[in-house]
Design an enzyme around this catalytic site. Structure first.
Site, PDB file in Angstrom:
ATOM      1  CG  HIS A   1      -1.813   1.161   1.357  1.00  0.00           C
ATOM      2  ND1 HIS A   1      -3.132   1.133   0.973  1.00  0.00           N
ATOM      3  CD2 HIS A   1      -1.597   2.418   1.827  1.00  0.00           C
ATOM      4  CE1 HIS A   1      -3.686   2.309   1.195  1.00  0.00           C
ATOM      5  NE2 HIS A   1      -2.767   3.117   1.716  1.00  0.00           N
ATOM      6  CD  GLU A   2       1.587   3.581   3.640  1.00  0.00           C
ATOM      7  OE1 GLU A   2       1.797   4.645   3.007  1.00  0.00           O
ATOM      8  OE2 GLU A   2       0.546   3.390   4.303  1.00  0.00           O
TER       9      GLU A   2
ATOM     10  CG  HIS B   1       0.413   6.378  -0.608  1.00  0.00           C
ATOM     11  ND1 HIS B   1      -0.573   7.171  -1.152  1.00  0.00           N
ATOM     12  CD2 HIS B   1      -0.184   5.686   0.407  1.00  0.00           C
ATOM     13  CE1 HIS B   1      -1.714   6.965  -0.501  1.00  0.00           C
ATOM     14  NE2 HIS B   1      -1.507   6.074   0.439  1.00  0.00           N
TER      15      HIS B   1
ATOM     16  CD  GLU C   1      -5.174   6.280   0.391  1.00  0.00           C
ATOM     17  OE1 GLU C   1      -5.401   5.053   0.316  1.00  0.00           O
ATOM     18  OE2 GLU C   1      -4.274   6.758   1.117  1.00  0.00           O
TER      19      GLU C   1
END
Length: 492
Positions: free
Chosen positions: A257-258, A261, A287
């Protein structure tokens, strides 16, 4: 030099100072000595005061007045758009208020972490009350006669409104609740992961995952934090994750997830470095990258096949019966309290709860003194069971401690945007699953770099998604994807 060139030289220093403030925030959550909090609060307040002064500096207005908008190319026009937006917003907020918010939110991070560890919302309540008051004051200065919550939301998702978000949630909620109830009540239930997975081995595999998804550690690093996050832009983009020896998926999917980003920030056109458009277009678009990396790619049947083999080799015991069972285990629905650990079906329901509460806090309809009771009542109504302790409820997220009111709904916007992008990506990449099964996620992330990430904030948020996909933004692709995926897994 022209007025535009002078302005961009000035703006470069402003952006550099913004990055320094971000680095101090990263340090505070990862490596800062425990006792340094009060001093760090003053440091961040000082930088915010300097940044605020630069945003409203009369020279900026003079340069803007000299620039002939009709003679600008698209990139230069976007730079001016973002500079004007920041200037207009800053001119409405008194410098002392801006500095006070930076100071209060810096102090609050440590107090939140301590209260969370002790399950003591009462200890954190006075700090949160101060932050809500400051952010309401800021919202009032910005909004004028407009909606206070919209003024804060616009900082994270330009052009969106609370009513827009409410309409989106009203369209999503019935189908999500129906799918959740069907899966949790299905006769076939995927296996639950069991066993112990040493933290060091989790981190080793997490670093491999960062490479598979295209995160360049030459310009980044991975550390551990209480709440995973990504920080920075351009040539210095850092991520954090966390480990739980009974739940390695928490580590792996927080990392992916990170990385979504971080890759967005690393892949912005380098010519935009330290300029207003040298970052993500909005938190919703941000997101969309983290969620499509984590879910549509990372939790896909093809990629979990590769991850299954990695875990079988990395750990001393098997993690599921076979690759098919492992796919179900990765995507298993179960009752839980924590948003960041929630499955794809229930995740947005967690966001809806926070959106409702923070909107009421900012409007003044809900007092901080009543927040925990309101959270617990709403959670029980939405999920059907009671919160057992504060760290599983009102204290689980750091966002309100650091003043991020209006941020939560961008998570769901990101899911909706990711659904749209996933449809287009699969149409363009017929060999996607074959590549994912080999652990080659960069086949997909290169498409995202080309279609979304390289542009930074050149375009408005919805324009980014609609340009990439050729279609209007809609909740339908996300909901259809979820219904098809989980109907198959749960044999509905």
């Amino acid at each position: 030099m022209t007025a535009f060139e002078d302005l961009m030289v000035f703006q470069r220093d402003t952006q550099a100072l913004t990055e320094i403030a971000g680095r101090l925030g990263w340090d505070q959550e990862t490596m800062m000595p425990e006792g340094a909090g009060p001093q760090r609060a003053e440091e961040l307040a000082a930088i915010e005061k300097m940044l605020h002064a630069r945003r409203i500096d009369p020279k900026v207005g003079a340069w803007l007045d000299e620039i002939e908008a009709g003679k600008l190319d698209d990139v230069s026009a976007a730079q001016i758009r973002e500079i004007k937006r920041a200037q207009t917003r800053a001119q409405k907020v008194p410098v002392e208020l801006s500095s006070a918010i930076a100071r209060a939110t810096s102090v609050a991070q440590g107090k939140w972490a301590d209260a969370r560890a002790k399950d003591d919302f009462a200890a954190f309540r006075p700090v949160l009350k101060e932050i809500v008051s400051l952010r309401r004051e800021e919202a009032a200065a910005i909004a004028g006669d407009g909606d206070l919550y919209d003024a804060l939301l616009d900082d994270y998702e330009p052009g969106a409104s609370g009513q827009d978000i409410q309409t989106m949630f009203d369209a999503m909620r019935p189908r999500l609740v129906s799918l959740r109830d069907a899966t949790l009540g299905a006769s076939h239930q995927p296996e639950k992961l069991v066993g112990t997975y040493p933290a060091k081995k989790q981190m080793n595999l997490s670093k491999k995952l960062t490479d598979k998804f295209g995160y360049d550690l030459t310009y980044g690093r991975i550390d551990k934090a209480v709440h995973p996050f990504s920080s920075g832009s351009g040539l210095d983009v850092r991520i954090t994750t966390r480990t739980n020896e009974q739940d390695p998926f928490n580590c792996f999917y927080s990392t992916i997830h990170e990385v979504g980003h971080a890759c967005y920030e690393q892949n912005v056109d380098r010519s935009y470095l330290l300029t207003p458009i040298g970052r993500g277009a909005s938190m919703g678009v941000h997101e969309s990258q983290s969620r499509i990396y984590e879910n549509q790619l990372g939790r896909s049947r093809a990629f979990t096949d590769w991850l299954y083999r990695q875990m079988e080799n990395k750990f001393d015991h098997g993690c599921a019966g076979d690759a098919d069972a492992f796919y179900g285990t990765v995507n298993r629905l179960e009752k839980g309290y924590i948003r960041t650990e929630a499955d794809e079906v229930q995740y947005n329901l967690h966001v809806m709860l926070r959106f409702d509460l923070e909107r009421r806090l900012i409007s003044g309809q809900l007092d901080v003194a009543d927040l925990e009771e309101a959270w617990n009542a709403l959670f029980e109504a939405d999920f059907g069971y009671r919160i057992d302790r504060s760290s599983n409820g009102v204290l689980q997220d750091v966002h309100w401690a650091v003043g991020l009111f209006g941020y939560f709904p961008t998570y769901s916007l990101g899911n909706v945007y990711a659904g749209c992008l996933h449809d287009a990506l699969r149409a363009d990449l017929p060999d996607l699953d074959a590549n994912l099964a080999r652990g080659n996620a960069t086949y997909a992330t290169a498409w995202l770099k080309e279609k979304v990430q390289q542009h930074g904030a050149l375009f408005a948020p919805q324009e980014v998604i609609e340009t990439a996909t050729g279609k209007q933004v809609s909740v339908e692709p996300l909901l259809s994807y979820l219904e098809a995926k989980f109907s198959e897994i749960y044999r509905l």
